[in-house]
Design a protein around this motif. Structure first.
Motif, short mmCIF file in Angstrom:
data_model
loop_
_atom_site.label_atom_id
_atom_site.label_comp_id
_atom_site.label_asym_id
_atom_site.label_seq_id
_atom_site.Cartn_x
_atom_site.Cartn_y
_atom_site.Cartn_z
N ASP A 41 0.85 -1.19 0.00
CA ASP A 41 0.00 0.00 0.00
C ASP A 41 0.88 1.24 0.00
O ASP A 41 1.66 1.45 0.94
CB ASP A 41 -0.89 -0.02 1.24
CG ASP A 41 -1.99 1.04 1.18
OD1 ASP A 41 -2.41 1.38 0.06
OD2 ASP A 41 -2.42 1.50 2.24
N VAL A 42 0.80 2.06 -1.03
CA VAL A 42 1.57 3.29 -1.14
C VAL A 42 0.60 4.46 -1.21
O VAL A 42 -0.26 4.50 -2.09
CB VAL A 42 2.47 3.29 -2.39
CG1 VAL A 42 3.27 4.59 -2.48
CG2 VAL A 42 3.42 2.09 -2.37
N VAL A 43 0.74 5.39 -0.28
CA VAL A 43 -0.14 6.56 -0.23
C VAL A 43 0.70 7.82 -0.26
O VAL A 43 1.69 7.93 0.49
CB VAL A 43 -1.04 6.55 1.03
CG1 VAL A 43 -1.83 7.86 1.15
CG2 VAL A 43 -1.99 5.36 0.99
N LEU A 44 0.32 8.77 -1.12
CA LEU A 44 0.93 10.10 -1.12
C LEU A 44 0.03 11.06 -0.35
O LEU A 44 -1.18 11.08 -0.56
CB LEU A 44 1.08 10.63 -2.55
CG LEU A 44 2.41 10.39 -3.26
CD1 LEU A 44 2.68 8.91 -3.40
CD2 LEU A 44 2.42 11.09 -4.61
N LEU A 45 0.62 11.83 0.56
CA LEU A 45 -0.08 12.93 1.22
C LEU A 45 0.52 14.21 0.65
O LEU A 45 1.67 14.56 0.93
CB LEU A 45 0.09 12.87 2.73
CG LEU A 45 -0.56 14.02 3.52
CD1 LEU A 45 -2.06 14.09 3.25
CD2 LEU A 45 -0.29 13.87 5.02
N VAL A 46 -0.26 14.91 -0.16
CA VAL A 46 0.24 16.03 -0.96
C VAL A 46 -0.10 17.36 -0.30
O VAL A 46 -1.24 17.59 0.12
CB VAL A 46 -0.37 15.96 -2.38
CG1 VAL A 46 0.00 17.21 -3.18
CG2 VAL A 46 0.12 14.70 -3.09
N GLY A 47 0.90 18.25 -0.23
CA GLY A 47 0.71 19.57 0.37
C GLY A 47 0.81 20.69 -0.65
O GLY A 47 1.03 20.47 -1.85
N PRO A 48 0.70 21.93 -0.20
CA PRO A 48 0.59 23.08 -1.11
C PRO A 48 1.84 23.40 -1.91
O PRO A 48 1.76 24.11 -2.91
CB PRO A 48 0.22 24.24 -0.18
CG PRO A 48 0.63 23.80 1.19
CD PRO A 48 0.48 22.32 1.20
N LEU A 49 3.02 22.90 -1.51
CA LEU A 49 4.21 23.17 -2.32
C LEU A 49 4.11 22.55 -3.70
O LEU A 49 4.79 22.98 -4.63
CB LEU A 49 5.47 22.65 -1.60
CG LEU A 49 6.00 23.53 -0.47
CD1 LEU A 49 7.20 22.88 0.20
CD2 LEU A 49 6.36 24.92 -0.96
N VAL A 50 3.27 21.54 -3.85
CA VAL A 50 3.03 20.98 -5.17
C VAL A 50 2.39 22.02 -6.08
O VAL A 50 2.72 22.13 -7.26
CB VAL A 50 2.15 19.71 -5.06
CG1 VAL A 50 1.59 19.30 -6.41
CG2 VAL A 50 2.96 18.57 -4.46
N HIS A 51 1.46 22.83 -5.53
CA HIS A 51 0.89 23.94 -6.29
C HIS A 51 1.95 24.98 -6.62
O HIS A 51 2.05 25.46 -7.75
CB HIS A 51 -0.22 24.62 -5.49
CG HIS A 51 -1.49 23.84 -5.42
ND1 HIS A 51 -2.02 23.15 -6.47
CD2 HIS A 51 -2.37 23.67 -4.39
CE1 HIS A 51 -3.16 22.58 -6.12
NE2 HIS A 51 -3.39 22.88 -4.86
N ARG A 52 2.75 25.36 -5.63
CA ARG A 52 3.72 26.43 -5.82
C ARG A 52 4.72 26.08 -6.92
O ARG A 52 5.22 26.95 -7.63
CB ARG A 52 4.47 26.71 -4.53
CG ARG A 52 3.60 26.97 -3.31
CD ARG A 52 2.76 28.23 -3.41
NE ARG A 52 2.02 28.41 -2.18
CZ ARG A 52 0.77 27.98 -1.99
NH1 ARG A 52 0.11 27.41 -2.99
NH2 ARG A 52 0.17 28.15 -0.82
#
Length: 573
Positions: free
Chosen positions: A221-232
């Motif tokens: 099971d691989v889960v990414l928790l994505v934060g706002p730096l992906v937008h930036r």
């Protein structure tokens, strides 16, 4: 022979070379010569704001929605201080904004001349020092080194995703310099990428790649928790590529909602610790065999008051300039580490025991609980308001939601594909979103903007709607009139005098601020009136729409009520 141009023109071309299209600000006597030179370059478009704070907010939103840096110009002292709150918010939220300040002439400052906009004590560095506290880089240009100073500042904004401060004295603004240093690659690093990306990272990349192979081998099971730096960093396409692997599911922090389209099969929706709306999302993140945290920002609000159920020490953390895994910290920019992750997952996906049946068993975030159809005469409340908005959202949209009732109501919406939620969950300064509407709409003219803002917040900065209307933009504004500061009422002293605000005739405000003839401006107090207003909004797509929605003062969305309870407990109320 080298081409020569003034520093002001050079600065304009340098900003344009890294994607800046709009320059926000307010004129003042110390920046007039600079503005003349910048605008004569015909490289960026001037957007005058009602005040400097609004210009800073608009520039912030413009950078977020364009996924590039943005810029604003203020005058020395009184102007730059008015922008401080907005620039501080950009620093807190990792937004690359170039704050350009027109300053008195170099000789006048060197002599300590008693000039207006100062304390008459000869200290001309005081406001620069204030700027230094809320930016990642600060500089006052000199004629001899302006070109390299501008390049260094822009590179810092790009590589660190933070605001920078550039002071431009009057004499320096008009001084001529060689223009050889202009160009996207020179400004940003090799190939036009930010400076940090140009560094040799091959050895660190090899170490990270091997660590990934070890951690991913046999993972169930691989889960990414994505934060706002992906937008930036404009990395949403790479997240989508990673999500295409059958091995991966993706959850987002509240500041990165819809970084992966929420209808995507791999989407788990928004994660916020114990406040997560869907139990399946919380279980998937907290129980992941391999959890990879990408560009996250950890504050009390974004982490659900530190209620996350996973061990951060066991997660692989990809940050702006570093990667942390298995106790080791590597200097590796987010773009590079995410690309390595994408490539390794693509290679390993056939052998990773995370089949499509596993994904099918983990449903995305539960949809917003629909409110049963009500009698059209039923007075509005928060539940019926958000249900109506959910039913109305059928096309891609830039949703801009004010801190408090609006933002935490919007988090429970399911956004259409190719949409954005713009808010400020870390800095949470009320008044941000009306100027943000201006900046965001200019950055994304291809889709309609929807602003949801409370009455108390709107009173701080509503005058910027005048600029929105003057530029021919056609957003939908839903103003929540709940008679004051509902979020503060929920935290403490709901009946206190300071929770009340002056009551305005809101439906008349757009006209007073220059809304074009034919614009829609209405007040909705009942379910039927709101339904009619939203239908009319679709019929007025080329004109601004303003809908005042009247709801009870102590009524609040689910998530805001839960947060207010936690804030109250944390603050000892």
């Amino acid at each position: 022979m080298s081409e020569r141009m003034t520093v002001g023109r050079y600065l304009a071309h340098a900003l344009h070379s890294v994607g800046v299209q709009h320059l926000f600000g307010v004129p003042g006597d110390f920046n007039l010569a600079l503005l003349d030179e910048i605008l004569a370059a015909d490289a960026v478009e001037w957007v005058g704001a009602a005040n400097e704070l609004n210009a800073a907010y608009a520039a912030d939103a413009n950078a977020r929605m364009s996924r590039r840096i943005s810029a604003l110009v203020t005058t020395y002292g009184v102007g730059e201080l008015s922008a401080v709150n907005g620039i501080a918010g950009s620093y807190a939220e990792d937004v690359p904004v170039v704050h350009i300040v027109g300053m008195p002439a170099t000789p006048a400052m060197a002599s300590g001349a008693p000039i207006h906009h100062t304390f008459l004590d000869g200290d001309f560095g005081r406001f620069v020092r204030i700027g230094a506290e809320i930016t990642a880089h600060h500089v006052v240009l000199t004629a001899d080194h302006a070109a390299e100073q501008i390049t260094t500042a822009i590179r810092a904004a790009l590589s660190l995703s933070k605001p920078v401060y550039i002071g431009v004295p009057l004499d320096v603004a008009v001084a001529e310099i060689d223009a050889d240093g202009l160009g996207g690659a020179d400004m940003a690093g090799d190939g036009g990428a930010p400076l940090a990306h140009a560094a040799d990272t091959s050895m660190r990349a090899a170490t990270f790649r091997q660590m990934l192979r070890t951690r991913l081998a046999g993972a169930s099971d691989v889960v990414l928790l994505v934060g706002p730096l992906v937008h930036r960093r404009a990395l949403e396409p790479m997240i989508a590529e990673i999500a295409a692997s059958s091995a991966v599911r993706v959850a987002t922090q509240i500041g990165a909602k819809a970084a992966l389209d929420e209808g995507h099969p791999a989407s788990l929706g928004t994660y916020m610790g114990k406040f997560t709306r869907a139990a399946e999302t919380a279980a998937a993140v907290d129980g992941a065999d391999v959890l990879i945290v990408v560009g996250a920002v950890n504050s009390d609000f974004t982490t659900g008051f530190a209620s996350a159920g996973f061990d951060p020490e066991q997660a692989i953390v990809l940050d702006a300039t570093t990667t942390t895994a298995s106790g080791a910290v590597m200097q590796l920019p987010l773009e590079a580490s995410l690309a390595l992750l994408r490539d390794e997952l693509a290679a390993l996906a056939p052998s990773v025991a995370h089949a499509s049946s596993v994904r099918a068993g983990s449903e995305p975030e539960a949809p917003l609980t629909p409110v049963p159809p009500a009698d059209p005469a039923t007075p509005l409340d928060q539940a019926t308001l958000w249900s109506a908005i959910q039913g109305w959202l059928d096309k891609e949209v830039t949703l801009i939601a004010e801190a408090g009732t609006a933002f935490y109501g919007a988090l429970d919406l399911d956004l259409p594909a190719h949409s954005d939620l713009l808010g400020s969950p870390v800095w949470s300064s009320i008044g941000y979103t009306v100027p943000a509407l201006l900046g965001a709409s200019l950055a994304r003219p291809d889709r309609r903007s929807l602003l949801i803002v409370g009455d108390g917040s709107a009173q701080l900065t509503v005058q910027e709607l005048g600029t929105v209307y003057a530029r021919g933009l056609a957003p939908v504004v839903i103003l929540i009139n709940n008679g004051g500061y509902t979020v503060e009422r929920l935290i403490r002293s709901p009946e206190a005098l300071y929770q009340d605000i002056a009551q305005w005739r809101w439906a008349e405000v757009p006209s007073a601020l220059g809304a074009p003839e034919g614009s829609l401006s209405v007040t909705a107090r009942t379910v039927g009136e709101l339904d009619s207003a939203l239908v009319a909004a679709d019929e007025h797509r080329d004109l601004p729409v303003f809908i005042e929605v009247v709801v009870p003062p102590l009524d609040a969305p689910r998530l805001l009520t839960a947060l207010a309870t936690s804030i109250s407990a944390t603050n000892g109320h």
